[in-house]
Design an enzyme around this catalytic site. Structure first.
Site, mmCIF file in Angstrom:
data_model
loop_
_atom_site.group_PDB
_atom_site.id
_atom_site.type_symbol
_atom_site.label_atom_id
_atom_site.label_comp_id
_atom_site.label_asym_id
_atom_site.label_seq_id
_atom_site.Cartn_x
_atom_site.Cartn_y
_atom_site.Cartn_z
ATOM 1 C CD GLU A 32 -1.907 -2.329 1.354
ATOM 2 O OE1 GLU A 32 -0.768 -2.659 1.767
ATOM 3 O OE2 GLU A 32 -2.816 -3.141 1.167
ATOM 4 C CG HIS B 211 -10.115 -6.334 8.588
ATOM 5 N ND1 HIS B 211 -9.192 -6.855 9.463
ATOM 6 C CD2 HIS B 211 -9.658 -6.632 7.352
ATOM 7 C CE1 HIS B 211 -8.220 -7.454 8.785
ATOM 8 N NE2 HIS B 211 -8.481 -7.326 7.495
#
Ligand SMILES: Cc1ncc(C[n+]2csc(CCOP(=O)(O)OP(=O)(O)O)c2C)c(N)n1
Ligand SMILES: [Mg+2]
Lengths: 458, 377
Positions: free
Chosen positions: A192, A261
């Protein structure tokens, strides 16, 4: 011409120091870079280097002198064969000159910081009456938005983890590889920080990347590039380098995926000048705003929601459906209380409004759609009418969007308030896994109803 | 510097063959790989005997290196006078790296680096006045006074910053190379970073993508032996930075970064490799900064003798000067003219940067966002 060697500042805050030692004596030849003296402050000892070639003609401040003011001439360097006495600069002259050279515009700036100019608002393109619509899911709307913009502009490309061959971790990029090929639909490694930075570079150099994060939870690894590289460079370059890039992906709580998450980043990104932050609820807004985001010359953080992907909404069946960035939408008009929400929390807001209507409370529901720039005007206008406001957000309360919105209402509509602005937010805990606890951690329609009743004193 | 089209491609193969310093992932015999880093360094860098530059090339290289040196000395002086604020990182000692690399590129190739960026801008032909005025925070600066020493850009000169976050320029540089490949424009991006930056995770994320996608980027690690006060050996498990691409199959070389000829030669090889579509290339430039990390560096981590030794025995500008006076047959007077010319340019820049006004207060609010329905910058 002989040159003065001045007492240097070692830091922006240093005002004076001690001249601890001369390493050259009068008459010594010096060249640029030679250490000629050592000076001391309370923090450090530093060397003074000659900046010119020549002869150390005169030493003006003796070894051991304390409290030597910055910019005082401490020695004179003359070119070879030059008359040293010609350089008898009286101490203080150079300092005065320096000060004089400093323009005073800076002082003015500090005294009266100019007001921020009003941001230009894009022309509205509201749905014309009677336009044909088709029902589609948010997922399809997002995919169509990308495909349409890729057809229109060769420089638009999509990159991210599993966006191509796998067709998207949440199938948002379905079919893009087949239509546009691997050059424009790029599967990345799980990296990322790296691909966010790479996207920024591609945007600097002329492309229009759409960077998908599998979810925004993982964008924390990339946040340095989103903020330090994408958001700030236009400013730091004096307007030379723009960064037209869209960072998109699902944000906020999904379902039963626990703390790492399930975080809402709305307030994180909306904090940052230079970023534009969008969080649509309906498929029509998802499509129209994503197209606007891809066309925008600014870096845009586009916060989607996993639970919304499969929801269907009517989408205008028009050639080029664009929704202006920065405009909230009145999702339901009302007169008794304003409910502000965005993205998935709109479900709670609308459900609550329905329940409240049964009790004779007409709530006005505002879907923010864009979080930065915040459409405070629409909120304030509504609150002036209703005198009450409930903000619904799935993120944590501290320093959240609700906190910001209540501050804005307090600043701009204080006299119109009949009750304190109330927040219904995610609970101030990491997201739990157990089904019952997760439900408790998130805001609900019932909590919104309760809050609305409370501010209506009913 | 004036540019000529690169003819690196053909000569590159020839020189590559006799270079012993290259490392290519997985190709080295285990016995060689067990050599100590120090032995590698000595062997790799000393065996190279770089080809001579022409008289014109040497003179131009000398001129630009001297421009950077004098510019930086002046900046240091102006910092001392309080005209420059904040952080100011000088490039003194490392001049041969950017100048040699620049000679290996052609028009259209891009540069990106960290905060020690003044030399990188000057070599790209950016106006010393605009650079110095940015240092002093004035309206005539490249970023109109809003970026400062660490944040300057020139789209016209293909300089993409000027980045203050250690290592951030590496993926951004690869992104510029990604755009080059996407647009098939034949350009190569040079991404410079330090020995300290070479320990950042994003560097390796970038190495992986750059090789995977065969991006036209040259990674130039400016190993000046220290990251602030930390010597390379105290921060790096593998101090041979040319090997940092081994597990990604990126070729690398160690180069004597204090010798303009060696830099140019290796640079041509690396740039040709990238331009030919073979992917990234790593060059470890062994160099040295004479000054502190930034202006307020007490320099307690190294001895004065160490600095003095580099300066007197390895200075790139002095070496070029000796070659100009010796094998190229220039006279002292001719070089004095060059020196005088550089001093004039630098003094003019300093003068401009001292007297140019600060930005208009209205600039506080400009360049934050562009109109959403308008063009990009
Ligand atoms: C991410 C990050 N961490 C720390 C710093 C503070 N810092 C600035 S320069 C520097 C040292 C970098 O050394 P190196 O990469 O060797 O480059 P050099 O200064 O030697 O040119 C550090 C730690 C920073 N700017 N960014
Ligand atoms: Mg270093």
């Amino acid at each position: 011409m002989p040159t003065d060697v001045l007492m240097p500042a070692l830091s922006p805050t240093m005002e004076e120091g001690k001249l601890s030692r001369w390493l050259k004596k009068e008459g010594d030849a010096v060249k640029s870079g030679d250490v000629i003296a050592e000076i001391e402050t309370d923090k450090a000892t530093m060397e003074v280097e000659a900046v010119d070639e020549g002869v150390l003609a005169r030493i003006l401040v003796p070894e051991g002198a304390e409290g030597v003011k910055v910019n005082t001439p401490i020695a004179v360097i003359a070119a070879e064969g030059e008359d040293a006495s010609a350089a008898a600069t009286p101490a203080g002259t150079a300092k005065a000159e320096t000060t004089a050279a400093k323009p005073d515009a800076g002082e003015a700036a500090r005294d009266e910081a100019p007001r921020r100019p009003a941001a230009p608002v894009q022309a509205d393109m509201e749905l014309p009456e009677g336009v044909k619509t088709v029902s589609m899911t948010v997922r399809e709307a997002l995919r169509d938005a990308m495909a349409e913009e890729m057809r229109l502009n060769e420089n638009v490309f999509v990159m991210g983890e599993e966006v191509a061959e796998y067709q998207g971790a949440y199938k948002v990029t379905q079919g893009l590889l087949q239509e546009f090929g691997a050059r424009r639909v790029v599967d990345t490694p799980i990296t990322e920080h790296g691909f966010a930075g790479l996207g920024v570079g591609a945007a600097f150099a002329g492309l229009r990347p759409v960077v998908e994060f599998m979810t925004f939870n993982f964008a924390m690894q990339a946040i340095d590039h989103i903020i330090n590289s994408a958001a700030k460079t236009l400013y730091m370059s004096g307007g030379q380098i723009s960064c037209p890039i869209v960072f998109r992906g699902p944000n906020g709580a999904a379902s039963r995926v626990a703390a790492q998450h399930s975080q809402d980043y709305s307030s994180w990104y909306s904090h940052v000048p230079g970023l534009t932050v969008i969080a649509p609820f309906t498929a029509a807004d998802a499509k129209g705003l994503l197209k606007a985001a891809i066309r925008s010359p600014n870096p845009v953080v586009f916060l989607e929601n996993e639970i919304l992907y499969g929801q269907s909404f009517p989408v205008p069946d028009v050639e080029d459906w664009i929704v202006p960035i920065g405009k909230a939408r009145i999702a339901r008009p009302g007169e008794h209380v304003t409910i502000v929400a965005w993205s998935h929390a709109m479900f709670h807001a609308l459900e609550a409004a329905e329940t409240l209507a049964g009790d004779g409370i007409e709530a006005e529901v505002i879907d923010l759609r864009t979080l930065r720039p915040l459409d405070a005007e629409t909120i304030v206008e509504s609150v002036r009418k209703t005198g009450r406001c409930v903000v619904v957000e799935e993120g944590w309360p501290q320093a959240g969007m609700g906190a910001e919105i209540s501050a804005r209402i307090m600043e701009e509509a204080f006299d119109y308030l009949d009750a304190p602005v109330t927040r219904v937010s995610g609970k101030d805990v990491p997201m739990p896994y157990a089904a019952n606890l997760e439900k408790l951690a998130l805001p609900s329609a019932a909590e919104v109803v309760e809050a609305a009743r409370a501010v209506c004193y009913r | 510097m004036t540019k000529k089209p690169a003819s690196a491609s053909s000569s590159a193969n020839a020189t590559a063959a006799r270079s012993t310093a290259r490392t290519r992932g997985g190709r080295r015999a285990p016995a060689t790989a067990r050599k100590t880093a120090e032995a590698d360094m000595a062997a790799d860098v000393k065996t190279a005997s770089p080809p001579a530059l022409s008289r014109e090339e040497e003179l131009e290289a000398y001129r630009v290196m001297l421009l950077i040196r004098r510019f930086e000395e002046k900046a240091g002086q102006m910092y001392g006078m309080g005209l420059i604020g904040g952080f100011c990182h000088l490039y003194i000692g490392q001049e041969a790296v950017v100048v040699g690399m620049h000679m290996a590129t052609k028009e259209g190739d891009q540069n990106i680096t960290g905060y020690r960026d003044h030399g990188h801008m000057l070599v790209m032909g950016m106006d010393p006045k605009g650079v110095m005025a940015e240092l002093t925070g004035r309206r005539g600066g490249y970023s109109r006074g809003k970026g400062g020493s660490m944040h300057m850009f020139s789209t016209e000169k293909k300089f993409y910053g000027g980045h203050g976050i250690v290592g951030a320029q590496v993926p951004i540089g690869a992104g510029i190379a990604f755009a080059n490949r996407y647009q098939n424009n034949g350009a190569v991006c040079l991404a410079y970073f330090g020995d300290g930056a070479a320990n950042q995770g994003q560097v390796y994320e970038t190495f992986n993508m750059a090789e995977l996608w065969k991006l036209p980027v040259v990674f130039i690690i400016e190993n000046n032996r220290y990251a602030m006060g930390t010597a390379v050996s105290r921060a790096s498990a593998q101090t041979d930075f040319s090997k940092r691409g081994v597990s990604f199959n990126i070729p690398g070389e160690q180069v004597d970064g204090m010798d303009i000829r060696a830099v140019k030669e290796a640079g041509e090889r690396a740039v040709a490799w990238a331009r030919d579509g073979k992917g990234p290339y790593i060059l470890e430039m062994q160099t040295y900064r004479y000054r502190g990390h930034s202006m307020s560096d007490p320099a307690k981590y190294r001895t004065r003798d160490e600095v003095e030794k580099m300066r007197t025995e390895h200075d790139a500008i002095e070496q070029a000067r000796q070659r100009l006076l010796g094998e190229h047959g220039l006279s002292e007077d001719e070089l004095k003219k060059v020196d005088a010319d550089i001093r004039r340019i630098v003094n003019e820049a300093a003068d401009f940067a001292t007297h140019d006004p600060e930005p208009d207060p209205s600039e506080l609010w400009t360049d934050v966002t562009l109109p959403h329905d308008g063009p990009r910058a």
